[in-house]
Motif scaffolding. Structure first.
Motif, PDB file in Angstrom:
ATOM      1  N   UNK A   1       0.804  -1.223   0.000  1.00  0.00           N
ATOM      2  CA  UNK A   1       0.000   0.000   0.000  1.00  0.00           C
ATOM      3  C   UNK A   1       0.828   1.260   0.000  1.00  0.00           C
ATOM      4  N   UNK A   2       1.390   1.596  -1.152  1.00  0.00           N
ATOM      5  CA  UNK A   2       2.008   2.925  -1.238  1.00  0.00           C
ATOM      6  C   UNK A   2       1.491   3.601  -2.497  1.00  0.00           C
TER       7      UNK A   2
ATOM      8  N   UNK B   1      -0.849   8.662  15.006  1.00  0.00           N
ATOM      9  CA  UNK B   1      -1.111   8.889  13.591  1.00  0.00           C
ATOM     10  C   UNK B   1       0.205   9.193  12.901  1.00  0.00           C
ATOM     11  N   UNK B   2       0.130   9.537  11.618  1.00  0.00           N
ATOM     12  CA  UNK B   2       1.359   9.674  10.840  1.00  0.00           C
ATOM     13  C   UNK B   2       1.073  10.429   9.557  1.00  0.00           C
ATOM     14  N   UNK B   3       2.126  10.960   8.956  1.00  0.00           N
ATOM     15  CA  UNK B   3       1.984  11.754   7.733  1.00  0.00           C
ATOM     16  C   UNK B   3       1.947  10.904   6.466  1.00  0.00           C
ATOM     17  N   UNK B   4       2.444   9.681   6.549  1.00  0.00           N
ATOM     18  CA  UNK B   4       2.677   8.885   5.339  1.00  0.00           C
ATOM     19  C   UNK B   4       1.449   8.746   4.462  1.00  0.00           C
ATOM     20  N   UNK B   5       0.336   8.354   5.043  1.00  0.00           N
ATOM     21  CA  UNK B   5      -0.875   8.107   4.261  1.00  0.00           C
ATOM     22  C   UNK B   5      -1.578   9.423   3.944  1.00  0.00           C
TER      23      UNK B   5
ATOM     24  N   UNK C   1      -4.665  -3.230  -3.217  1.00  0.00           N
ATOM     25  CA  UNK C   1      -4.529  -1.798  -2.921  1.00  0.00           C
ATOM     26  C   UNK C   1      -5.043  -0.988  -4.107  1.00  0.00           C
ATOM     27  N   UNK C   2      -5.780   0.087  -3.816  1.00  0.00           N
ATOM     28  CA  UNK C   2      -6.277   0.952  -4.898  1.00  0.00           C
ATOM     29  C   UNK C   2      -5.664   2.352  -4.849  1.00  0.00           C
ATOM     30  N   UNK C   3      -4.575   2.520  -4.082  1.00  0.00           N
ATOM     31  CA  UNK C   3      -3.908   3.841  -4.019  1.00  0.00           C
ATOM     32  C   UNK C   3      -2.945   3.980  -5.193  1.00  0.00           C
TER      33      UNK C   3
END
Ligand code: PLP
Length: 389
Positions: A35-36, A231-235, A368-370
């Motif tokens: 998932x990237x 939480x995090x900035x990545x997504x 994954x659909x990103x």
């Protein structure tokens, strides 16, 4: 030489992502496994990182993280959820959500303790619990009315006198469930009744669909004092390689997590912290556009997967869809996922690897659909061209 790996980490060999991404590379398959995103984050955020590096901000940031990011995180929690955290004592910057989860677990639980997690779970949870010497007790999410949820009685029964904490990931990877107010209230009541800590993984907090709302568990009665919110900035900003995350919690819990965190990594990289602070303060319109485009990509992928015969669960959030293979005449996701790149030119991930007992998730795979619309279309065309059924 005998096995050099310590006993508690055996069984955590190579992650499935490494295996599947290697298969993708070897076969030229389209990788809908890991998932990237395949598009960059907001220009303003990227520029800020470049400016920070070129402007000489290249030495150790303070242990708890740059004040500008701690202040931006506190402001974001207040503006979005009405929750107040003191950036001085109640916010800690970490090397991604992954380090935050690991540091929280290592700081708060130990040998003899039990940690409840909803299964299937993000793979680092089990590894972090194993490192801590505690025991992970899964509560399984099962399909009901087209979405994955838990049985509140089963959750209650999972609590024992040894239970110390519950790990809650919502929006949920890989199921796509966004826990409802009612589900979160049931978790909160149990935590308060039984004196449990909660550790929440909210990395997909912005990526929710169809008007569904993400609610922080810490906002429920009695929960603020016992919840470590992560939480995090990545997504949020499509910068998964930046590994910049944070913890919000009452000062004593933050101090405990910081005590462990300082000896894992001391601090995270400074330039990303400045850039992420800018993003949280100024790029919410960009994130809303990301959310909208992901929802459209979700629908595009689901339509394609359904047309080749998968039973697909429509996720309420995240990057992922869970698909049931049984309508295609398959029941082992691991064998299916290993064969699919060669056979059809597409990579997915067998969800069974996210279960304490793989048998319970044997018939699911995750896509994954990103990814850009044309990548999703190409994957669907390959699946249609050589149907996996
Ligand atoms: C991607 C992901 C993470 C990792 O976050 P980082 O900030 O990259 O460490 C953590 N939890 C879940 C559920 C994820 O999907």
């Amino acid at each position: 030489m005998s096995e050099p790996l310590v006993g508690r980490m055996r069984g955590f060999g190579t992650t499935i992502f490494a295996e599947m991404s290697a298969l993708a590379a070897a076969t030229g398959a389209i990788n809908l496994g890991q998932g990237f995103p395949d598009e960059d984050g907001p220009r303003g955020v990227l520029r800020r990182a470049v400016e920070a590096i070129e402007g000489g901000r290249n030495q150790y940031p303070p242990g708890p993280g740059l004040p500008v990011l701690r202040e931006a995180v506190a402001a974001q929690r207040l503006a979005r959820y009405g929750q107040s955290y003191d950036p001085e004592t109640e916010v800690l910057v970490t090397v991604g959500a992954t380090e935050a989860v690991a540091a929280a677990i290592l700081a708060l639980v130990g040998p003899g303790d039990e940690v409840i997690a909803f299964e299937p779970f993000y793979d680092s949870y089990a590894a972090s619990v194993a490192l801590s010497g505690a025991t992970l007790c899964p509560v399984t999410l099962r399909p009901e009315g087209g979405r994955f949820t838990f049985d509140p009685d089963e959750l209650r029964r999972a609590v024992t006198p040894r239970t110390r904490a519950i790990l809650v990931n919502s929006p949920h990877n890989p199921c796509g469930t966004v826990f409802t107010r009612q589900e979160l209230a049931a978790i909160a009541e149990l935590c308060v009744d039984r004196g449990l800590l909660a550790i929440t993984d909210e990395v997909y907090e912005y990526l929710v669909f169809d008007g569904v709302e993400h609610l922080p568990l810490a906002s429920f009665p009695g929960m603020r004092e016992r919840t470590v919110t992560i939480s995090s900035a990545g997504k949020t900003f499509s910068v998964t390689g930046w590994k910049t995350g944070w913890v919000c919690a009452p000062a004593p819990l933050v101090a405990a997590v910081r005590t462990v965190k300082q000896f894992l990594t001391y601090v995270g990289a400074g330039p990303w912290q400045e850039a992420v602070a800018h993003g949280l303060a100024h790029e919410t319109a960009w994130v809303e556009e990301l959310r909208r485009s992901l929802q459209a990509k979700r629908d595009r992928l689901i339509e394609g997967l359904e047309s080749v015969g998968f039973q697909v669960f429509r996720p309420e959030g995240t990057y992922f869809v869970q698909a049931d293979l049984r309508p295609l005449g398959h029941d082992d996701g691991l064998a299916f996922a290993r064969a699919l790149p060669e056979r059809t030119g597409v990579v997915c991930v067998p969800t069974q690897v996210f279960y304490a007992d793989p048998a319970r998730g044997r018939h699911y795979v995750r896509f994954a659909f990103c990814k850009r619309a044309e990548v999703i279309d190409a994957a669907v065309a390959r699946l249609k061209g050589s149907p996996p059924g």
